[in-house]
Structures are given as C-alpha cells and as structure tokens.
Design a protein around this motif. Structure first.
Motif, PDB file in Angstrom:
ATOM      1  N   TYR A 119     -52.856 -25.564  43.989  1.00 39.00           N
ATOM      2  CA  TYR A 119     -51.389 -26.022  44.844  1.00 39.00           C
ATOM      3  C   TYR A 119     -51.962 -27.250  43.391  1.00 39.00           C
ATOM      4  O   TYR A 119     -52.653 -27.755  42.806  1.00 39.00           O
TER       5      TYR A 119
ATOM      6  N   GLU B 292     -49.775 -31.525  44.425  1.00 38.57           N
ATOM      7  CA  GLU B 292     -50.002 -32.697  45.369  1.00 38.57           C
ATOM      8  C   GLU B 292     -48.631 -33.211  44.791  1.00 38.57           C
ATOM      9  O   GLU B 292     -48.076 -33.388  43.343  1.00 38.57           O
ATOM     10  N   THR B 293     -47.733 -33.303  45.277  1.00 40.48           N
ATOM     11  CA  THR B 293     -46.342 -33.550  45.806  1.00 40.48           C
ATOM     12  C   THR B 293     -45.932 -33.764  46.702  1.00 40.48           C
ATOM     13  O   THR B 293     -47.039 -34.913  47.489  1.00 40.48           O
ATOM     14  N   ASP B 294     -44.471 -35.002  46.826  1.00 41.81           N
ATOM     15  CA  ASP B 294     -44.496 -36.078  48.278  1.00 41.81           C
ATOM     16  C   ASP B 294     -44.085 -34.868  49.133  1.00 41.81           C
ATOM     17  O   ASP B 294     -44.224 -33.592  49.433  1.00 41.81           O
TER      18      ASP B 294
ATOM     19  N   HIS C 166     -41.489 -31.313  48.912  1.00 39.63           N
ATOM     20  CA  HIS C 166     -41.986 -30.258  48.399  1.00 39.63           C
ATOM     21  C   HIS C 166     -43.211 -29.043  48.223  1.00 39.63           C
ATOM     22  O   HIS C 166     -44.148 -30.295  49.272  1.00 39.63           O
TER      23      HIS C 166
ATOM     24  N   GLY D   8     -46.455 -27.944  45.526  1.00 38.42           N
ATOM     25  CA  GLY D   8     -46.297 -27.549  44.227  1.00 38.42           C
ATOM     26  C   GLY D   8     -46.814 -26.756  44.141  1.00 38.42           C
ATOM     27  O   GLY D   8     -48.416 -25.975  44.528  1.00 38.42           O
TER      28      GLY D   8
ATOM     29  N   GLN E 172     -45.723 -25.986  36.292  1.00 34.84           N
ATOM     30  CA  GLN E 172     -45.426 -26.389  37.176  1.00 34.84           C
ATOM     31  C   GLN E 172     -44.297 -26.585  37.887  1.00 34.84           C
ATOM     32  O   GLN E 172     -43.494 -26.827  37.619  1.00 34.84           O
ATOM     33  N   HIS E 173     -44.680 -25.592  39.442  1.00 34.63           N
ATOM     34  CA  HIS E 173     -43.312 -25.412  40.167  1.00 34.63           C
ATOM     35  C   HIS E 173     -43.261 -26.469  41.082  1.00 34.63           C
ATOM     36  O   HIS E 173     -43.841 -25.736  42.255  1.00 34.63           O
ATOM     37  N   LYS E 174     -41.814 -26.811  41.674  1.00 34.69           N
ATOM     38  CA  LYS E 174     -41.973 -27.140  42.853  1.00 34.69           C
ATOM     39  C   LYS E 174     -40.870 -26.996  43.759  1.00 34.69           C
ATOM     40  O   LYS E 174     -39.802 -26.532  43.332  1.00 34.69           O
TER      41      LYS E 174
ATOM     42  N   LYS F 257     -39.121 -26.864  46.950  1.00 37.21           N
ATOM     43  CA  LYS F 257     -37.922 -27.831  48.124  1.00 37.21           C
ATOM     44  C   LYS F 257     -37.871 -27.634  49.383  1.00 37.21           C
ATOM     45  O   LYS F 257     -37.663 -26.143  50.371  1.00 37.21           O
TER      46      LYS F 257
END
Length: 151
Positions: free
Chosen positions: A98, A100-102, A105, A107, A119-121, A123
C-alpha cells in the motif's frame, strides 16, 4: 466473496443532479416565460442549492466494482457520465504494498507486465463502510504481508 460495488449510491447522486437540472430549467421557464414580472431574486432559488453540491464537485463520484478472480480480484472503475472503464487485476503475484493517500483513496503498489512498480489510487469515498472493509479484507487476504509505505 460477494461482488462489491457502489452503484446505488452513485446513481442516487446522478439522479439528484438530474432533478436539480430540471429544477433550474423550471425556474428559468417560470421567470422568463410564465411570470416575467417577478423580481430577479427568484433566480437565486435556482442557484442557491449549488452550494450544497460544492463538496460533491470536488469529490466527484466514481463507480467501483470489485469481483473475485482466480487467486485475486478485479477492480473496475468508471467515472460518472463516462463510458471509459478502467480495470485493475490484483493477485498475489503483482500486489506489492500500500502507499499513503488521502482519506478518499486507497493507494496500491502493483507490478505491471514489464515488472515495473506502478502506483494506483482507488477512490473509495463513495463506498459503503461495510463494502470498504470487505475490500480491505480481501486485499489483506491476497497479500497479508503487504507493508504500508509512507511517502
């Protein structure tokens, strides 16, 4: 694993947008054709609800459909009012970690066919909490040792 999708929640928002669009058209027809003697302040009734949509404009909904595949899962995503659909195959051979995202999302670091880390996000802000937990549980099941990278 049952299929995980957020189609109902996103469709409710879509139909709310359609209803709001009809409301704006009705206000304009009423003001300029039916009762032109009304003050222009009535037009404020058409544009005041747009402030309720401001947070949704920033957090635009995305259809997410996750289903189980051979030893992993396939995640399909599609933007609202779009025909283009993106697919992501996640299995124990390509799911690395993984990142870190907001809070909107998840990640994922995933190897592609050329052995490059991408890297894939995903939502997840328009998903129900139980579906989000099921998605995270399935990802942990695919690779229980996936470290969380902090950028």
């Amino acid at each position: 694993m049952k299929d995980i999708n957020n189609k109902g929640k996103v469709n409710r928002f879509k139909f709310l947008l359609y209803f709001y669009g009809l409301f704006v058209v009705f206000i304009f027809i009423y003001k300029f054709i039916i009762a032109p003697e009304l003050p222009g302040l009535i037009l404020l009734a058409a544009f005041a609800p747009i402030f309720g949509f401001m947070s949704s404009v920033i957090n635009w909904p995305v259809y997410i459909h996750a289903t189980e595949a051979d030893g992993g899962m396939v995640i399909n995503s599609q933007r609202l009012f779009s025909k283009k659909q993106d697919s992501l195959l996640i299995n124990k051979y390509n799911f690395d970690s993984y990142f870190e995202t907001d809070h909107l999302h998840i990640g994922l670091n995933i190897l592609n066919t050329e052995e490059e880390m991408l890297q894939h996000k995903i939502k997840v802000s328009w998903m129900k909490l139980k579906d989000l937990r099921a998605l995270e549980e399935k990802l942990r099941e695919i690779n229980p040792h996936a470290p969380v990278n902090t950028n």
